[in-house]
Design a protein around this motif. Sequence first.
Motif, PDB file in Angstrom:
ATOM      1  N   GLY A  93       0.817  -1.212   0.000  1.00  0.00           N
ATOM      2  CA  GLY A  93       0.000   0.000   0.000  1.00  0.00           C
ATOM      3  C   GLY A  93       0.850   1.260   0.000  1.00  0.00           C
ATOM      4  N   LEU A  94       1.910   1.258   0.800  1.00  0.00           N
ATOM      5  CA  LEU A  94       2.838   2.383   0.811  1.00  0.00           C
ATOM      6  C   LEU A  94       3.471   2.580  -0.564  1.00  0.00           C
ATOM      7  CD1 LEU A  94       4.580   4.520   2.311  1.00  0.00           C
ATOM      8  CD2 LEU A  94       6.199   2.666   2.831  1.00  0.00           C
ATOM      9  N   GLY A  95       3.880   1.473  -1.180  1.00  0.00           N
ATOM     10  CA  GLY A  95       4.502   1.553  -2.500  1.00  0.00           C
ATOM     11  C   GLY A  95       3.559   2.106  -3.550  1.00  0.00           C
ATOM     12  N   SER A 111       9.413   7.370 -13.337  1.00  0.00           N
ATOM     13  CA  SER A 111       9.010   7.190 -11.942  1.00  0.00           C
ATOM     14  C   SER A 111       8.773   5.713 -11.652  1.00  0.00           C
ATOM     15  CB  SER A 111       7.732   7.983 -11.654  1.00  0.00           C
ATOM     16  OG  SER A 111       7.922   9.363 -11.875  1.00  0.00           O
ATOM     17  N   ASN A 112       8.071   5.054 -12.560  1.00  0.00           N
ATOM     18  CA  ASN A 112       7.743   3.646 -12.368  1.00  0.00           C
ATOM     19  C   ASN A 112       8.994   2.768 -12.400  1.00  0.00           C
ATOM     20  OD1 ASN A 112       5.552   1.574 -12.186  1.00  0.00           O
ATOM     21  ND2 ASN A 112       6.473   0.877 -14.084  1.00  0.00           N
ATOM     22  N   ALA A 117      12.763  -0.732  -9.323  1.00  0.00           N
ATOM     23  CA  ALA A 117      14.110  -1.208  -8.982  1.00  0.00           C
ATOM     24  C   ALA A 117      14.140  -1.833  -7.599  1.00  0.00           C
ATOM     25  CB  ALA A 117      15.108  -0.045  -9.058  1.00  0.00           C
ATOM     26  N   ALA A 118      13.023  -1.766  -6.891  1.00  0.00           N
ATOM     27  CA  ALA A 118      12.877  -2.404  -5.583  1.00  0.00           C
ATOM     28  C   ALA A 118      13.149  -3.902  -5.632  1.00  0.00           C
ATOM     29  CB  ALA A 118      11.467  -2.161  -5.048  1.00  0.00           C
ATOM     30  N   LEU A 119      13.159  -4.489  -6.821  1.00  0.00           N
ATOM     31  CA  LEU A 119      13.484  -5.914  -6.960  1.00  0.00           C
ATOM     32  C   LEU A 119      14.840  -6.251  -6.336  1.00  0.00           C
ATOM     33  CD1 LEU A 119      15.786  -6.407  -9.454  1.00  0.00           C
ATOM     34  CD2 LEU A 119      13.883  -5.453 -10.738  1.00  0.00           C
ATOM     35  N   LEU A 175      10.213   6.059  -1.130  1.00  0.00           N
ATOM     36  CA  LEU A 175       9.149   5.390  -0.391  1.00  0.00           C
ATOM     37  C   LEU A 175       8.560   4.240  -1.209  1.00  0.00           C
ATOM     38  CD1 LEU A 175       7.200   8.347   1.269  1.00  0.00           C
ATOM     39  CD2 LEU A 175       8.500   6.560   2.433  1.00  0.00           C
ATOM     40  N   ALA A 176       8.341   4.480  -2.509  1.00  0.00           N
ATOM     41  CA  ALA A 176       7.807   3.423  -3.369  1.00  0.00           C
ATOM     42  C   ALA A 176       8.792   2.260  -3.460  1.00  0.00           C
ATOM     43  CB  ALA A 176       7.520   3.983  -4.764  1.00  0.00           C
ATOM     44  N   PHE A 177      10.089   2.570  -3.565  1.00  0.00           N
ATOM     45  CA  PHE A 177      11.138   1.552  -3.640  1.00  0.00           C
ATOM     46  C   PHE A 177      11.112   0.657  -2.391  1.00  0.00           C
ATOM     47  CE2 PHE A 177      15.402   0.107  -2.622  1.00  0.00           C
ATOM     48  CZ  PHE A 177      15.894  -0.366  -3.829  1.00  0.00           C
ATOM     49  N   VAL A 178      11.092   1.279  -1.223  1.00  0.00           N
ATOM     50  CA  VAL A 178      11.105   0.518   0.032  1.00  0.00           C
ATOM     51  C   VAL A 178       9.805  -0.290   0.177  1.00  0.00           C
ATOM     52  CG1 VAL A 178      11.098   0.705   2.546  1.00  0.00           C
ATOM     53  CG2 VAL A 178      12.669   2.106   1.177  1.00  0.00           C
TER      54      VAL A 178
END
Length: 309
Positions: A93-95, A111-112, A117-119, A175-178
């Motif tokens: 939800g945060l992401g 942006s996306n 890259a959070a992978l 924040l999206a990454f984490v």
Amino acid sequence: LLQYSITPTLRGMLMITGLLFILLVAVMGAALSAVFQNVARRRLDVVPFCALISLFQVSGALLGMRWDALRNADHHQLLALAGIMTVCGLCNGLGVMANIEAMKRGHAAISNALAQAALLIPFTFSILIWKEHASVLNLAGVAGVILMGFLLGPGGAPRAKEPGGVTVWLLLILLAFVGYGFAQLTYLVPSRWANNAGFLGLRPLFLMLSQATFFTIFAFVGRRPVTRAMVPAAIAGAAVGLSYLYAAALAADAMTAVNLAGIVYPLAIGGVIILFALYSRIVLHESYTARSWIGLAAGVAGIVLICIR
């Protein structure tokens, strides 16, 4: 499957099955990114929209649920699954919130790509904690993804339109990454549990229940109402999102059986980045600089190298 020896033939079949589900995850992920971009472009309120899409997804998950799996599952493992999927839902939800807000402020595809890259988080965890093998090529792939981040950062993305400029945009990307990274990690964990076959299909339901509860409370407390304009996008996003979650679970199960769980999200997210970048250029007519293309290419090449085993 982890309890039995894997023959070469079975290993090959599991890998092919896993790769097909990973391809489906990539297609669904790109489609979901397109839905989020549409929400960002129309300036819809993210919190009530996410509450609505999560509630639709819970309804869909309930309709397709195998109730016998719930009755026959080990209660201790079921409680553990509910707990870890609650964490997964909050992180996801945060992401989602941060990614949509970042799309409002800057280049949607860039942006996306940076958020996806959070992978690196589940991949790194699979190497350090689950002791999956990492070659020099894999580490070079990590460097490629990091290079993408540098190239697509403040100098690579078009200047943001909202107050706060690039600084706020970068904070939202972080924040999206984490959020996405730890959501991916926690979604993979149950695939490694013994005797898990009876309840892994419950993952999407528990995740969506957690996410729906979080967003609904957030929207209610903040007095942020749902509008009619949100409904079509929420229905489309719910259908695509459920397909994404079930395909990801099946891909994780198949690849875990052949000790390749670490490539599930890298390979899928690489496909998401490519497909959404093409959508961004062809359909949205977003502009790209040479630096942007080089950054995207470095990221995708890095993801391919991460997946070579």
